[in-house]
Write a protein that holds these residues in place. Structure first.
Motif, PDB file in Angstrom:
ATOM      1  N   TRP A  22       5.684   7.193  -4.180  1.00 39.25           N
ATOM      2  CA  TRP A  22       5.206   8.499  -3.734  1.00 39.25           C
ATOM      3  C   TRP A  22       4.188   9.077  -4.712  1.00 39.25           C
ATOM      4  O   TRP A  22       3.177   9.668  -4.309  1.00 39.25           O
ATOM      5  N   ALA A  25       0.822   7.258  -4.347  1.00 40.36           N
ATOM      6  CA  ALA A  25       0.115   7.663  -3.132  1.00 40.36           C
ATOM      7  C   ALA A  25      -0.477   9.060  -3.272  1.00 40.36           C
ATOM      8  O   ALA A  25      -1.627   9.307  -2.847  1.00 40.36           O
ATOM      9  N   GLY A  26       0.265   9.978  -3.869  1.00 42.39           N
ATOM     10  CA  GLY A  26      -0.232  11.345  -4.026  1.00 42.39           C
ATOM     11  C   GLY A  26      -1.426  11.445  -4.961  1.00 42.39           C
ATOM     12  O   GLY A  26      -2.407  12.131  -4.663  1.00 42.39           O
ATOM     13  N   ARG A  29      -4.530   9.858  -3.399  1.00 43.57           N
ATOM     14  CA  ARG A  29      -5.067  10.758  -2.374  1.00 43.57           C
ATOM     15  C   ARG A  29      -5.822  11.919  -3.025  1.00 43.57           C
ATOM     16  O   ARG A  29      -6.883  12.338  -2.547  1.00 43.57           O
ATOM     17  N   ARG A 102      -1.426  14.299   3.326  1.00 46.64           N
ATOM     18  CA  ARG A 102      -0.077  13.817   3.080  1.00 46.64           C
ATOM     19  C   ARG A 102       0.614  13.568   4.418  1.00 46.64           C
ATOM     20  O   ARG A 102       0.491  14.353   5.369  1.00 46.64           O
ATOM     21  N   ASP A 106      -0.811   8.011   3.210  1.00 46.96           N
ATOM     22  CA  ASP A 106       0.042   7.659   2.070  1.00 46.96           C
ATOM     23  C   ASP A 106      -0.124   6.174   1.794  1.00 46.96           C
ATOM     24  O   ASP A 106       0.696   5.337   2.210  1.00 46.96           O
ATOM     25  N   TRP A 159       8.217   1.886   3.594  1.00 49.04           N
ATOM     26  CA  TRP A 159       7.078   1.359   2.843  1.00 49.04           C
ATOM     27  C   TRP A 159       6.815  -0.091   3.225  1.00 49.04           C
ATOM     28  O   TRP A 159       7.745  -0.865   3.448  1.00 49.04           O
TER      29      TRP A 159
END
Length: 410
Positions: A22, A25-26, A29, A102, A106, A159
Motif C-alpha cells: 500500500w 502504491a501511494g 501515485r 486511489r 494502485d 494484489w
C-alpha cells in the motif's frame, strides 16, 4: 521475431508485506501526480523532461523519509509512465494525462533486472521485490522468455504480480483459410462457418447479484463502513465478471487463431455506439433507458477486447486480422447480394425477400464479412432497402431494376 507476453499471478502477501505494498502504491501515485502538476504548470516554459524530473525526485527523497522508504526505481518508473503519456498526447494518440486516483491506480513497477523468482512447490512460487522481500504467489502456469519488468497491481480481489517477458518466436507459415466473424449482443460471436459462441450463462447470474448489491449500496449512509463493505462486494462481483469475460475471449480467439489464417471483423466504433443518449437540457434524448440497456449489453460482450486479443494471437501464428466496412452486413443476403431491411425478420432470423434464402441472421452477416475481406471496393452489394422510382414515388419489387429517367440518370 520477438514478441512480448505477460504472465499474471495472484499474490499472497503477509499482513506486514501488504502494508508496504500500500505504501509503495501511494508514494508512486504521489510522484506521478506531482510530476504531472509540474509539467502542466512549468513544462512548456522550462522544457521539463524525464531527466530533470528524476533530479527533482532525488531532492524530494532527501527531504522526506517516507518517500525515501519506497524503492527509487518504482518512482522513476512512474515518471517514465508520465513522460510516455505526454508523448502520446503531443502525438495525438491520447488525451491530456489525468491525475492518478486511489482505488483506481494502485500499481507500481520494477525493472526486470532487479527481480528474482524461485519455485517453492508444485503450486506456489515466490518473487523477491526490493525493499519488500520474498512474496508468495500462486504459480498457475510456467513462464518463458527474458524478463523485462514486473508490475504489482491491486484490484477488488487482491494484489497481483505481472511479469512482462520478451520471447523469441518464429511465426509459422500462415494458413490459407479465411473466417468472417460477426460480433453481436444475443449471440456474442457468429462465424461464417455456421458456428456460434455465446458468453457463459454465469455472467447473467453474477449481473443479477451485482444489481442487488448495488441497491444495497444505495441504501447505505455515505461515508459509513457498511457502505464501504457493500461497495467492496460490488467491486468483487465486477472483477469476477471481467475474469469470466476475458477467459471466454481468450478461448474463442485461440480457437480461431489455430484454425484460420485470416480473420475478418467489422470496423465498429464501439465508443460511439455506446455513447449515452441522454442529450442536453435544451435537447433531451429519446429512449434513454433503452439505449442504456443496449450500451450495457454491448460492453458486456467486450467487442474491442476480443479484437485486441484475437489480433496478437493471429500474429503469433502467422495470421492476420482485417477489418471491413460494417454497412448493411446484417441486411445483405449472403446468397444473392440483395440489400433489404425487410429480410431481417427478427434478431435471429434472416429470410431474403428476393431469393428466399434463410439462415441465422448473425451467420448470414458473418458470411458477408468474409466475402468483403479481400474486396476493399465492395462496400454495399445489390439494392439498398426498398427502392422506389424518384420521379413518381412508385414502389417496385426488389428484383426489378430502375428504368432510365430520360434525364441522363438511371
Amino acid at each position: 521475431m520477438s514478441i512480448s507476453r505477460g504472465y499474471r499471478y495472484k499474490l499472497a502477501p503477509l499482513p506486514e508485506q501488504e502494508a508496504v505494498l500500500w505504501q509503495f502504491a501511494g508514494v508512486c501515485r504521489l510522484v506521478y501526480n506531482l510530476g504531472l502538476e509540474q509539467k502542466a504548470t512549468w513544462g512548456r516554459r522550462h522544457r521539463i523532461g524525464f531527466g530533470k524530473q528524476c533530479l527533482d525526485l532525488t531532492q524530494l527523497r532527501a527531504e522526506f523519509d517516507w518517500v525515501r522508504a519506497v524503492y527509487i526505481s518504482c518512482q522513476q518508473q512512474a515518471l517514465r509512465d508520465l513522460d510516455r503519456a505526454f508523448q502520446n498526447f503531443f502525438a495525438g494518440r491520447a488525451s491530456f494525462p489525468r491525475p492518478r486516483k486511489r482505488g483506481v491506480n494502485d500499481t507500481f513497477r520494477f525493472p526486470g533486472r532487479e527481480i528474482e523468482t524461485r519455485r517453492l512447490n508444485g503450486k506456489w512460487s515466490a518473487v523477491r521485490l526490493p525493499k519488500i522481500g520474498w512474496v508468495k504467489f500462486r504459480d498457475t502456469r510456467p513462464m518463458r522468455g527474458a524478463l523485462k519488468n514486473v508490475t504489482v497491481s491491486l484490484d477488488a480481489t487482491g494484489w497481483y504480480v505481472s511479469f512482462a517477458r520478451e520471447i523469441e518466436h518464429e511465426a509459422p507459415a500462415p494458413c490459407e483459410a479465411v473466417i468472417g466473424i460477426d460480433r453481436g449482443v444475443a449471440t456474442t460471436l457468429a462465424l461464417s462457418t455456421g458456428e456460434t459462441m455465446t458468453m457463459p450463462v454465469s455472467l447473467a447470474r453474477i449481473e443479477q447479484a451485482k444489481r442487488k448489491a448495488q441497491r444495497i449500496v444505495a441504501r447505505r449512509k455515505r461515508g459509513s463502513k457498511r457502505r464501504k463493505r457493500a461497495q467492496g462486494r460490488v467491486a468483487r462481483l465486477q472483477a469476477r465478471q471481467a475474469r469470466i469475460r476475458r477467459d471466454f475471449h481468450h478461448r474463442a480467439a485461440l480457437d480461431v487463431a489455430r484454425r484460420f489464417g485470416v480473420a475478418a471483423l467489422e470496423g465498429l466504433n464501439t465508443r460511439g455506439m455506446t455513447a449515452s443518449a441522454r442529450g442536453t437540457v435544451t435537447e433531451p434524448g429519446r429512449n434513454v433507458r433503452q439505449k442504456a440497456g443496449l450500451n450495457r449489453a454491448i460492453l458486456n460482450a467486450g467487442w474491442h477486447q476480443f479484437a485486441t486479443i484475437l489480433s496478437y494471437k493471429m500474429e503469433e501464428r502467422g495470421g492476420q486480422v482485417v477489418t471491413v466496412s460494417a454497412r448493411f452486413t446484417s441486411q445483405t443476403c449472403a446468397a444473392c447480394g440483395v440489400v433489404d431491411a425487410r429480410s431481417r425478420e427478427s434478431q435471429a432470423r434472416f429470410r431474403c425477400v428476393s431469393c428466399g434464402h434463410t439462415d441465422h441472421a448473425d451467420i448470414n452477416a458473418a458470411i458477408n464479412i468474409e466475402r468483403r475481406w479481400n474486396t476493399p471496393l465492395l462496400d454495399v452489394e445489390g439494392l439498398h432497402q426498398r427502392p422506389f422510382e424518384a420521379s413518381t414515388g412508385r414502389d417496385f419489387t426488389v428484383s426489378e431494376n430502375p428504368r432510365r429517367s430520360g434525364r441522363g440518370r438511371c
